[in-house]
Write a protein that holds these residues in place. Structure first.
Motif, short mmCIF file in Angstrom:
data_model
loop_
_atom_site.label_atom_id
_atom_site.label_comp_id
_atom_site.label_asym_id
_atom_site.label_seq_id
_atom_site.Cartn_x
_atom_site.Cartn_y
_atom_site.Cartn_z
N UNK A 1 41.47 70.95 7.97
CA UNK A 1 41.35 71.77 9.19
C UNK A 1 41.91 71.10 10.36
N UNK A 2 42.70 70.41 10.89
CA UNK A 2 43.87 69.75 10.99
C UNK A 2 45.14 70.18 10.59
N UNK A 3 45.41 70.34 9.41
CA UNK A 3 46.30 70.24 8.59
C UNK A 3 47.18 69.36 8.61
N UNK A 4 46.22 68.26 8.17
CA UNK A 4 46.77 66.76 7.52
C UNK A 4 46.40 66.60 6.31
N UNK A 5 48.04 65.49 5.42
CA UNK A 5 47.21 65.60 4.08
C UNK A 5 46.27 65.93 3.79
N UNK A 6 45.83 66.34 2.29
CA UNK A 6 44.52 66.21 2.17
C UNK A 6 43.90 64.90 1.34
N UNK A 7 42.57 64.55 1.99
CA UNK A 7 42.60 63.38 1.51
C UNK A 7 41.42 63.35 0.15
N UNK A 8 41.07 62.46 0.01
CA UNK A 8 40.28 61.86 -1.73
C UNK A 8 39.55 62.55 -1.62
N UNK A 9 38.47 63.05 -0.41
CA UNK A 9 37.06 63.26 -0.81
C UNK A 9 37.51 65.55 -0.88
N UNK A 10 38.46 65.16 -0.77
CA UNK A 10 38.52 66.78 -0.49
C UNK A 10 39.26 67.58 -1.63
N UNK A 11 38.36 68.40 -2.43
CA UNK A 11 39.10 68.77 -4.15
C UNK A 11 38.83 70.94 -3.46
N UNK A 12 39.02 71.96 -4.10
CA UNK A 12 39.36 72.92 -4.55
C UNK A 12 38.75 72.57 -6.36
N UNK A 13 36.75 73.45 -5.97
CA UNK A 13 36.56 73.29 -7.35
C UNK A 13 36.77 74.81 -7.75
N UNK A 14 36.98 74.58 -9.10
CA UNK A 14 37.75 75.40 -10.14
C UNK A 14 36.05 76.06 -10.96
N UNK A 15 36.08 77.51 -11.04
CA UNK A 15 34.97 77.76 -11.85
C UNK A 15 35.41 77.21 -13.03
N UNK A 16 33.75 76.78 -14.21
CA UNK A 16 33.55 76.19 -15.45
C UNK A 16 33.58 77.35 -16.41
#
Length: 498
Positions: A166-181
């Motif tokens: 939310x602060x616009x910082x580089x993506x952390x390791x624990x943040x992921x976009x989950x794609x449909x399976x």
């Protein structure tokens, strides 16, 4: 800014109504007040959120009077799913994250005292209702939520992962976009080839799988009733994507979804000590029961007469309607329950009535009392009644393996496709008007009328025998119902021998 709004969702049956988490900071005696018809689990969020924010290295406004409103106020709210939106609302109201960054997002997740996010139930139910919003959930919940084909789902492992994004910082390791399976073919358990003998019972299971019919297996202990039932799901056609989503949504709501079983038809097998509430659902707020967990799958009730009478009678409506409505004074919820019933029972208390291997020790009164636990209306709603005899030792030890489930399933799929092309629904769901339009040989119609009259069938039993005959004709590839199809269907309407 002293006021922030964060979007989330509650759970109300299989609905996920929108909830706005409003957080207001004001001068006054330091406190954190939660309002908005919150259950005990939600009210306990005050301590979890305070510790999670502090242990994450963020600042909790200890010198402010904090009011958290969960709107709408008349909607019941339970579970710890509001921890994350409450924490983000406090951070936004205190100026630690920009309030504008919260627009277009929905959040749900339980916080540990360290700030780590823990899974919440109903992730898939929430994602099916989010529309164009982006949904943030704990990683495990996000993986099931991403099964919804149009949802935009993101997973986070920690509160700081969400704050960093939310602060616009580089993506952390624990943040992921989950794609449909994607939905893939899934094995449905053990193979029917492992069951030796029992030709009639296997034939009945094939008919049941092709037409969506319920089955009652009656036989002595050790005859193979449970083995047959445990392998029934392997005969059923593969699930469609819509069926898989509906089944997974119920499992997600109950907190029992397993990604490894995605696309596999469920088999629910409650113990015979289960109450009516455990079987059909209930509680406050209402939760799905075993029949809903078996939606688009199999409900196996072993030791059928040993279930409480109230539990068995509660099955009558969902067997007809395919859903169950749980009504309470404040609200009511409807859960899907389109399942195939498989029931197994002994013919008497000792189990050996009519068996050639061992004599029965029960008196006629005991047998009548035992079988009388099953009401006539309930038995009427079970299409196929099948005797499962005990196998002789020679047949048990020397008979080669039977036909594999895959070969039987191929015939089942072909028969069900014929039914769907003809009427758009499996034969078990045929309405009375559709039954009147079925193609009959004159001799078959005469035979059915005589059987219904002489055997004393009710109108429901007659219609169910007709549906079974139509399924047998589909398995034979016949456009019309012949006398042989009706004769075979008659064998599966036998009343329990007294």
């Amino acid at each position: 800014m002293t006021l922030a709004c964060v979007q989330s969702r509650a759970l109300l049956g299989l609905q996920a109504p929108a909830v706005t988490v409003e957080v207001h900071l004001a001068n006054g005696l330091p406190s954190l007040t939660l309002v908005g018809l919150a259950d005990v689990e939600v009210k306990e969020a005050r301590e979890r959120v305070r510790c999670a924010i502090g242990n994450s290295g963020l600042e909790f406004p200890t010198n402010k009077r904090i009011t958290v409103n969960l709107a709408p106020a008349d909607l019941p709210k339970d579970s710890g799913r509001f921890d994350l939106p409450i924490a983000l609302g406090i951070l936004a109201a205190s100026g630690q994250i920009p309030a504008q960054a919260l627009h277009g997002w929905e959040f749900a997740g339980e916080l540990s005292l360290s700030g780590a996010l823990r899974p919440v139930r109903g992730g898939l139910v929430s994602s099916l209702h989010t529309g164009d919003s982006r949904l943030v959930l704990p990683l495990d919940s996000a993986r099931e939520a991403a099964l919804a084909p149009t949802a935009q789902v993101f997973g986070a492992a920690h509160l700081l992962d969400v704050v960093a994004h939310l602060l616009g910082q580089p993506a952390a390791e624990g943040w992921q976009r989950i794609l449909p399976q994607p939905l893939a073919a899934s094995a449905s358990g053990p193979d029917l080839a492992e069951v030796k003998g029992q030709v009639q019972a296997k034939r009945a299971l094939e008919i049941a799988a092709a037409g969506g019919h319920g089955v009652l297996l009656v036989g002595p202990p050790g005859a193979g009733k449970s083995m047959l039932a445990q392998r029934f799901a392997s005969l059923l056609p593969a699930m469609t994507e819509q069926e898989a989503l509906e089944s997974a949504a119920v499992a997600s709501l109950a907190g029992r979804f397993d990604p490894l079983h995605w696309g596999r038809r469920p088999t629910s097998a409650p113990h015979h000590t289960a109450s009516a509430v455990a079987l059909v659902g209930g509680g406050s707020p209402p939760r799905p029961g075993a029949i809903s967990l078996a939606h688009h799958g199999v409900l196996f009730l072993d030791e059928f007469p040993e279930f409480a009478r109230s539990a068995l009678e509660a099955l009558r409506e969902p067997l007809e309607n395919g859903h169950i409505t749980i009504a309470r004074a404040a609200l009511s919820s409807q859960f899907p329950a389109r399942f195939q019933l498989l029931a197994a029972m002994n013919p008497c208390p000792c189990g050996f009535h009519g068996s050639a291997q061992r004599p029965c020790r029960c008196t006629p009164q005991q047998i009548a009392r035992y079988q009388g636990k099953l009401s006539g209306p309930l038995l009427d709603r079970i299409d196929l009644h099948v005797h499962v005899p005990a196998l002789p030792v020679q047949e048990l030890l020397h008979t080669p393996p039977g036909e594999a489930s895959a070969a039987i399933r191929q015939r089942v799929v072909q028969a069900r496709d014929r039914a769907l092309q003809r009427q758009g629904t499996p034969n078990q769901h045929l309405r009375s008007s559709q039954l009147d339009a079925l193609d009959f040989d004159p001799a078959a119609q005469t035979l059915l009328h005589k059987a219904a009259e002489r055997l004393g069938w009710s109108a429901r039993a007659t219609h169910r025998a007709l549906r079974v005959a139509r399924t047998i004709a589909d398995l034979d590839g016949s456009a019309a119902i012949a006398s042989a199809h009706v004769a075979e269907a008659m064998q599966y309407r036998r009343v329990l021998a007294q």
